[in-house]
Design a protein around this motif. Structure first.
Motif, PDB file in Angstrom:
ATOM      1  N   ALA A  48     -24.005  17.998 -60.566  1.00 24.80           N
ATOM      2  CA  ALA A  48     -22.738  17.371 -60.956  1.00 24.80           C
ATOM      3  C   ALA A  48     -21.698  17.511 -59.838  1.00 24.80           C
ATOM      4  CB  ALA A  48     -22.243  17.973 -62.272  1.00 24.80           C
ATOM      5  N   SER A  49     -20.466  17.841 -60.196  1.00 25.91           N
ATOM      6  CA  SER A  49     -19.371  17.852 -59.214  1.00 25.91           C
ATOM      7  C   SER A  49     -19.356  19.060 -58.295  1.00 25.91           C
ATOM      8  CB  SER A  49     -18.027  17.749 -59.940  1.00 25.91           C
ATOM      9  OG  SER A  49     -17.828  16.437 -60.405  1.00 25.91           O
ATOM     10  N   LEU A  50     -20.319  19.963 -58.427  1.00 22.42           N
ATOM     11  CA  LEU A  50     -20.445  21.011 -57.411  1.00 22.42           C
ATOM     12  C   LEU A  50     -20.732  20.377 -56.056  1.00 22.42           C
ATOM     13  CD1 LEU A  50     -22.557  23.779 -59.212  1.00 22.42           C
ATOM     14  CD2 LEU A  50     -20.120  23.257 -59.410  1.00 22.42           C
ATOM     15  N   THR A  51     -21.214  19.148 -56.095  1.00 24.86           N
ATOM     16  CA  THR A  51     -21.419  18.338 -54.892  1.00 24.86           C
ATOM     17  C   THR A  51     -20.176  18.318 -54.016  1.00 24.86           C
ATOM     18  OG1 THR A  51     -22.955  16.918 -56.086  1.00 24.86           O
ATOM     19  CG2 THR A  51     -21.959  15.990 -54.101  1.00 24.86           C
ATOM     20  N   LYS A  52     -19.012  18.343 -54.642  1.00 22.46           N
ATOM     21  CA  LYS A  52     -17.758  18.178 -53.911  1.00 22.46           C
ATOM     22  C   LYS A  52     -17.453  19.357 -52.993  1.00 22.46           C
ATOM     23  CE  LYS A  52     -15.845  14.970 -57.279  1.00 22.46           C
ATOM     24  NZ  LYS A  52     -16.238  14.983 -58.674  1.00 22.46           N
ATOM     25  N   ILE A  53     -18.172  20.473 -53.156  1.00 22.55           N
ATOM     26  CA  ILE A  53     -18.044  21.570 -52.193  1.00 22.55           C
ATOM     27  C   ILE A  53     -18.508  21.093 -50.831  1.00 22.55           C
ATOM     28  CG2 ILE A  53     -18.877  23.879 -51.582  1.00 22.55           C
ATOM     29  CD1 ILE A  53     -19.107  24.444 -54.602  1.00 22.55           C
ATOM     30  N   MET A  54     -19.629  20.386 -50.821  1.00 23.09           N
ATOM     31  CA  MET A  54     -20.130  19.820 -49.571  1.00 23.09           C
ATOM     32  C   MET A  54     -19.193  18.740 -49.043  1.00 23.09           C
ATOM     33  SD  MET A  54     -22.467  19.713 -47.179  1.00 23.09           S
ATOM     34  CE  MET A  54     -24.138  20.248 -47.601  1.00 23.09           C
ATOM     35  N   THR A  55     -18.704  17.884 -49.922  1.00 20.87           N
ATOM     36  CA  THR A  55     -17.775  16.829 -49.522  1.00 20.87           C
ATOM     37  C   THR A  55     -16.528  17.419 -48.869  1.00 20.87           C
ATOM     38  OG1 THR A  55     -18.557  15.414 -51.317  1.00 20.87           O
ATOM     39  CG2 THR A  55     -16.413  14.871 -50.365  1.00 20.87           C
ATOM     40  N   ALA A  56     -16.011  18.472 -49.457  1.00 19.41           N
ATOM     41  CA  ALA A  56     -14.779  19.083 -48.947  1.00 19.41           C
ATOM     42  C   ALA A  56     -14.978  19.745 -47.591  1.00 19.41           C
ATOM     43  CB  ALA A  56     -14.250  20.099 -49.959  1.00 19.41           C
TER      44      ALA A  56
ATOM     45  N   HIS B 194      -5.395  16.133 -46.389  1.00 23.09           N
ATOM     46  CA  HIS B 194      -5.207  17.492 -46.888  1.00 23.09           C
ATOM     47  C   HIS B 194      -4.800  17.480 -48.361  1.00 23.09           C
ATOM     48  CE1 HIS B 194      -3.627  21.813 -45.859  1.00 23.09           C
ATOM     49  NE2 HIS B 194      -4.620  21.807 -46.721  1.00 23.09           N
ATOM     50  N   ASP B 195      -3.872  16.596 -48.714  1.00 19.25           N
ATOM     51  CA  ASP B 195      -3.429  16.504 -50.105  1.00 19.25           C
ATOM     52  C   ASP B 195      -4.542  15.996 -51.016  1.00 19.25           C
ATOM     53  OD1 ASP B 195      -0.902  17.399 -49.427  1.00 19.25           O
ATOM     54  OD2 ASP B 195      -0.074  15.382 -49.178  1.00 19.25           O
ATOM     55  N   MET B 196      -5.277  14.995 -50.546  1.00 24.95           N
ATOM     56  CA  MET B 196      -6.333  14.417 -51.372  1.00 24.95           C
ATOM     57  C   MET B 196      -7.452  15.416 -51.653  1.00 24.95           C
ATOM     58  SD  MET B 196      -8.265  10.723 -50.949  1.00 24.95           S
ATOM     59  CE  MET B 196      -6.711   9.781 -51.021  1.00 24.95           C
ATOM     60  N   LEU B 197      -7.664  16.357 -50.722  1.00 26.52           N
ATOM     61  CA  LEU B 197      -8.686  17.377 -50.935  1.00 26.52           C
ATOM     62  C   LEU B 197      -8.344  18.273 -52.127  1.00 26.52           C
ATOM     63  CD1 LEU B 197      -9.466  18.321 -47.227  1.00 26.52           C
ATOM     64  CD2 LEU B 197     -11.098  17.373 -48.891  1.00 26.52           C
ATOM     65  N   TYR B 198      -7.058  18.456 -52.380  1.00 28.10           N
ATOM     66  CA  TYR B 198      -6.663  19.212 -53.574  1.00 28.10           C
ATOM     67  C   TYR B 198      -7.041  18.449 -54.842  1.00 28.10           C
ATOM     68  CZ  TYR B 198      -4.047  22.781 -51.000  1.00 28.10           C
ATOM     69  OH  TYR B 198      -3.698  23.834 -50.181  1.00 28.10           O
ATOM     70  N   GLY B 199      -6.810  17.146 -54.825  1.00 28.95           N
ATOM     71  CA  GLY B 199      -7.204  16.338 -55.971  1.00 28.95           C
ATOM     72  C   GLY B 199      -8.705  16.331 -56.165  1.00 28.95           C
ATOM     73  N   LEU B 200      -9.427  16.381 -55.054  1.00 29.55           N
ATOM     74  CA  LEU B 200     -10.888  16.436 -55.102  1.00 29.55           C
ATOM     75  C   LEU B 200     -11.380  17.722 -55.745  1.00 29.55           C
ATOM     76  CD1 LEU B 200     -13.646  15.184 -53.865  1.00 29.55           C
ATOM     77  CD2 LEU B 200     -13.311  16.914 -52.083  1.00 29.55           C
ATOM     78  N   MET B 201     -10.818  18.863 -55.312  1.00 33.70           N
ATOM     79  CA  MET B 201     -11.355  20.153 -55.740  1.00 33.70           C
ATOM     80  C   MET B 201     -10.722  20.710 -57.008  1.00 33.70           C
ATOM     81  SD  MET B 201     -13.726  20.508 -53.616  1.00 33.70           S
ATOM     82  CE  MET B 201     -14.285  22.196 -53.863  1.00 33.70           C
TER      83      MET B 201
END
Length: 397
Positions: A62-70, A108-115
């Motif tokens: 699932a969204s643990l994927t976003k660790i790699m994205t970030a 930088h700001d969008m990464l907060y929304g991502l995580m």
């Protein structure tokens, strides 16, 4: 009658063997249970896997994927760049931070929304910005996975949505990725933030993002990292916590009691695997004119320090590396398994000033549960063998 006495004595002897502590795992940590299909507990600094349950089995994440994205975005992007929301990113299904079509926001700001809010729209916009396209970014994800030794992982998108059948990772692979990412200060700052406000160009008020990771409030010292859920993956969670300079991370996949399990696993790690500093940067190396090039700390259970050995190999003075200031290496082995190699430098070498690298061995600890079961199984086999060696006629005596 002698047979019965012999049997009683034999049982007493075997019972004492069963209850006696094992010399090689003296005061070994007890077993621990989770409700997860897959789980992993890792020491962040050393990369040692302290607990694993189906650790190398590829599963939906699932969204643990976003660790790699970030982490890819942080490393390869300019945090001050403006990321534009395209048609592909706008209105992306699943969790969202509700970005507008054509909206621009600092990476930088969008990464907060991502995580913090797990925005799939943010994941897609970021992927297109960094990789040129979603496919381009996915290529970077898989290359990064190879670099980190994530041998049981394959990524097909930057968000973790159940798109196709190939998007998988394993608990141990996600633990490796998390330990790597947490060493990045920008990543660590983002995932430890409970609430973030970001300028909103579309409204009179700011975006206000509350972190979905409840572990930040549930566990003392918690400082990350990411939640995840899809209908097929079920509840997924990666959390981290630090105490007295010791940081651990836990991964659970498909776990209906993830908050509880993470608290227990983190406490288990802090209790039974304290981080011990084995050598400090700048320490003199016996038998050499050099000094230790890097501080090395490692989590060791009670009794494991006795199983630790150290091997010093000095460099040949005729080599180029020696003339550049290298004086050899120190190898640390646990149960004869290499866990770390530390450089030795000349005390005046500039290499000593710049070498702050902390390498991961990702050495999986020998499962204590398996060792204990092996011991109990041995005792049980002895008991059964003795029982069957006593014939029915002997029992009738």
């Amino acid at each position: 009658m002698k047979i019965k006495v012999r049997f009683i004595l034999m049982c007493s002897m075997l019972l004492s063997l069963l209850l006696a502590p094992l010399a090689q795992v003296d005061a070994a940590p007890p077993g621990i249970h989770t409700n997860a299909v897959g789980a992993s507990l890792i020491d962040v600094e050393s990369g040692r896997i302290l607990y694993s349950q189906k650790g190398d089995t590829p599963m939906r994440i699932a969204s643990l994927t976003k660790i790699m994205t970030a982490i890819i975005s942080i490393e390869q992007g300019n945090l001050n760049d403006k990321v534009k929301v395209t048609k592909t990113a706008f209105g992306k299904e699943g969790s969202s931070i509700y970005l507008k079509l054509g909206e621009e926001m600092r990476l930088h700001d969008m990464l907060y929304g991502l995580m913090l809010r797990s925005g799939n729209d943010a994941a897609t916009a970021i992927a297109e910005h960094i990789g040129g396209s979603v496919d381009g970014f996915v290529y970077l994800m898989n290359e990064k996975a190879k670099m980190l030794g994530m041998d049981h992982s394959h990524f097909t998108n930057p968000s973790g949505l159940d798109e196709g059948e190939g998007h998988r990772s394993s608990p141990n692979d996600m633990a490796k990725l998390t330990a790597y990412a947490l060493k990045n200060n920008v990543f660590q700052d983002i995932v430890s933030t409970k609430l973030k406000k970001v300028p909103n160009p579309n409204e009179a008020w700011d975006y206000s993002w509350l972190n979905k990771n409840k572990m930040l409030s549930l566990f003392e010292g918690a400082d990350g990292v990411k939640t995840g859920y899809t209908k097929l993956a079920k509840r997924c969670l990666v959390s981290s916590a630090s105490r007295n300079g010791h940081q651990l991370a836990v991964v659970t996949l498909n776990d209906p009691d993830d908050w509880g399990d993470h608290g227990r696993l983190l406490q288990y790690g802090f209790t039974y695997f304290p981080l011990l500093t084995l050598v400090n940067k700048g320490d003199a190396v016996e038998g050499s004119t050099g000094v230790v090039g890097r501080t090395f700390s490692y989590p060791l259970a009670e009794g494991e320090a006795q199983l630790l050995t150290r091997k010093v190999t000095l460099a040949d003075p005729a080599t180029t590396s020696y003339r550049l200031g290298e004086r050899g290496t120190i190898q640390y082995l646990l149960k004869n398994n290499l866990i770390q190699t530390i450089p030795i430098y000349d005390k005046t070498s500039p290499l000593l000033q710049v070498d702050s690298q902390s390498t991961f061995s990702f050495q999986k600890s020998e499962p204590y549960q398996a060792t204990l079961l092996s011991h109990y199984g041995y005792v049980l086999r002895m008991l059964v063998r003795e029982l069957f060696m006593i014939s029915e006629s002997e029992w009738a005596d």
